[in-house]
Design an enzyme around this catalytic site. Sequence first.
Site, mmCIF file in Angstrom:
data_model
loop_
_atom_site.group_PDB
_atom_site.id
_atom_site.type_symbol
_atom_site.label_atom_id
_atom_site.label_comp_id
_atom_site.label_asym_id
_atom_site.label_seq_id
_atom_site.Cartn_x
_atom_site.Cartn_y
_atom_site.Cartn_z
ATOM 1 N N HIS A 177 0.837 -1.209 0.000
ATOM 2 C CA HIS A 177 0.000 0.000 0.000
ATOM 3 C C HIS A 177 0.875 1.263 0.000
ATOM 4 O O HIS A 177 0.603 2.228 -0.704
ATOM 5 C CB HIS A 177 -0.885 0.058 1.257
ATOM 6 C CG HIS A 177 -1.875 -1.051 1.396
ATOM 7 N ND1 HIS A 177 -1.943 -1.849 2.521
ATOM 8 C CD2 HIS A 177 -2.842 -1.496 0.562
ATOM 9 C CE1 HIS A 177 -2.935 -2.715 2.379
ATOM 10 N NE2 HIS A 177 -3.489 -2.538 1.198
ATOM 11 N N LYS A 227 -14.958 -8.394 4.676
ATOM 12 C CA LYS A 227 -13.808 -8.702 5.542
ATOM 13 C C LYS A 227 -14.111 -8.327 6.994
ATOM 14 O O LYS A 227 -14.780 -7.323 7.256
ATOM 15 C CB LYS A 227 -12.578 -7.903 5.093
ATOM 16 C CG LYS A 227 -12.035 -8.293 3.734
ATOM 17 C CD LYS A 227 -10.835 -7.426 3.394
ATOM 18 C CE LYS A 227 -10.281 -7.745 2.004
ATOM 19 N NZ LYS A 227 -9.280 -6.745 1.582
ATOM 20 N N ARG A 248 -2.664 -6.023 -8.174
ATOM 21 C CA ARG A 248 -1.567 -6.995 -8.082
ATOM 22 C C ARG A 248 -1.631 -7.917 -9.298
ATOM 23 O O ARG A 248 -1.289 -7.527 -10.389
ATOM 24 C CB ARG A 248 -1.659 -7.770 -6.765
ATOM 25 C CG ARG A 248 -1.232 -6.948 -5.567
ATOM 26 C CD ARG A 248 -1.593 -7.608 -4.280
ATOM 27 N NE ARG A 248 -3.048 -7.790 -4.210
ATOM 28 C CZ ARG A 248 -3.702 -8.152 -3.133
ATOM 29 N NH1 ARG A 248 -3.053 -8.431 -2.030
ATOM 30 N NH2 ARG A 248 -5.017 -8.283 -3.144
ATOM 31 N N SER A 264 -2.655 -7.799 3.214
ATOM 32 C CA SER A 264 -2.811 -7.611 4.655
ATOM 33 C C SER A 264 -3.161 -8.946 5.322
ATOM 34 O O SER A 264 -2.684 -9.244 6.420
ATOM 35 C CB SER A 264 -3.919 -6.599 4.950
ATOM 36 O OG SER A 264 -3.598 -5.351 4.396
HETATM 37 O O1 PNS Z 1 -8.573 -2.886 0.590
HETATM 38 P P1 PNS Z 1 -9.856 -3.501 0.088
HETATM 39 O O2 PNS Z 1 -10.516 -4.332 1.172
HETATM 40 O O3 PNS Z 1 -9.683 -4.251 -1.201
HETATM 41 O O4 PNS Z 1 -10.818 -2.257 -0.236
HETATM 42 C C1 PNS Z 1 -12.144 -2.445 -0.648
HETATM 43 C C2 PNS Z 1 -12.967 -1.176 -0.364
HETATM 44 C C3 PNS Z 1 -12.940 -0.855 1.130
HETATM 45 C C4 PNS Z 1 -12.402 -0.023 -1.159
HETATM 46 C C5 PNS Z 1 -14.432 -1.460 -0.833
HETATM 47 O O5 PNS Z 1 -14.969 -2.550 -0.109
HETATM 48 C C6 PNS Z 1 -15.334 -0.238 -0.684
HETATM 49 O O6 PNS Z 1 -15.348 0.630 -1.542
HETATM 50 N N1 PNS Z 1 -16.087 -0.172 0.446
HETATM 51 C C7 PNS Z 1 -17.002 0.925 0.721
HETATM 52 C C8 PNS Z 1 -18.439 0.497 0.427
HETATM 53 C C9 PNS Z 1 -18.717 0.593 -1.062
HETATM 54 O O7 PNS Z 1 -18.628 1.636 -1.694
HETATM 55 N N2 PNS Z 1 -19.091 -0.566 -1.639
HETATM 56 C C10 PNS Z 1 -19.411 -0.670 -3.038
HETATM 57 C C11 PNS Z 1 -18.182 -0.911 -3.873
HETATM 58 S S1 PNS Z 1 -18.681 -1.494 -5.415
#
Ligand code: PNS
Length: 162
Positions: A18, A42, A91, A129
Site C-alpha cells: 500500500h 472482511k 496486483r 494484509s
Molecule cells: O482494501 P480492500 O478491502 O480491497 O478495499 C475495498 C474497499 C474498502 C475499497 C471497498 O470494499 C469499498 O469501496 N467499500 C465501501 C463500500 C462501497 O462503496 N461498496 C461498493 C463498492 S462497489
Amino acid sequence: MTKLTIYPGSFDPVTEGHFDIIKRAVKLFDRLVVVVLVNPGKKPVFSVQERVGFIKRITAGMDNVEVESFEGLLADYVKIRGASAVVKGLRAMSDFESEFQMALTNKQLNPDMETLFLNTSGEYMFLSSSMVKQVASFGGDISRFIPEEIRDDIVKRLRKVG
Ligand code: PNS
C-alpha cells in the site's frame, strides 16, 4: 485547480505494498486522500482509528497526503470530497475481476468518478494484509512487509490476536 485523488481501502493493516502505491501516487496527483473504508466482505482485526493512525504515521512527512475514514459508499465519499479520481493498486490478474466490478458499480453510482489502477511493484505482487496477519499470528517475520515506523506496534498487536 488542484485535483484531489482518493486512495481507498480497508488497510487492515497498511503494508509496504500500500505504501508503495501511496508514494507513487503522490508524484502523479496534486493531493491524495487515503481513506479507510468498510469492506463488508472482511472482518477487520484493527479498529478504524488504529488503521488511520498507522497510515498517518507513515505519511507524516508527505505534505500533499491526507488520511481519514468514512462509513458508507466510496462513490458518495468521492462526491462529498469533490474528487476527480480514485486510485487503486492492482496486483495479479486475480485482483482484476473484483476491482473491475467495483469500478463499474461505482461509475453507475457516481458517473463523474474515474477509477485508475496502478500496477503493484514486482516485489509486492504477492503481498496482502491477510497474509501479513496470518504470518504474524504464527510468529513469523513480517519485517519486510510492513513500514518500519509502525512495524513494532503491528507485531505486538498481532501477537495478542494470534
Ligand atoms: O482494501 P480492500 O478491502 O480491497 O478495499 C475495498 C474497499 C474498502 C475499497 C471497498 O470494499 C469499498 O469501496 N467499500 C465501501 C463500500 C462501497 O462503496 N461498496 C461498493 C463498492 S462497489
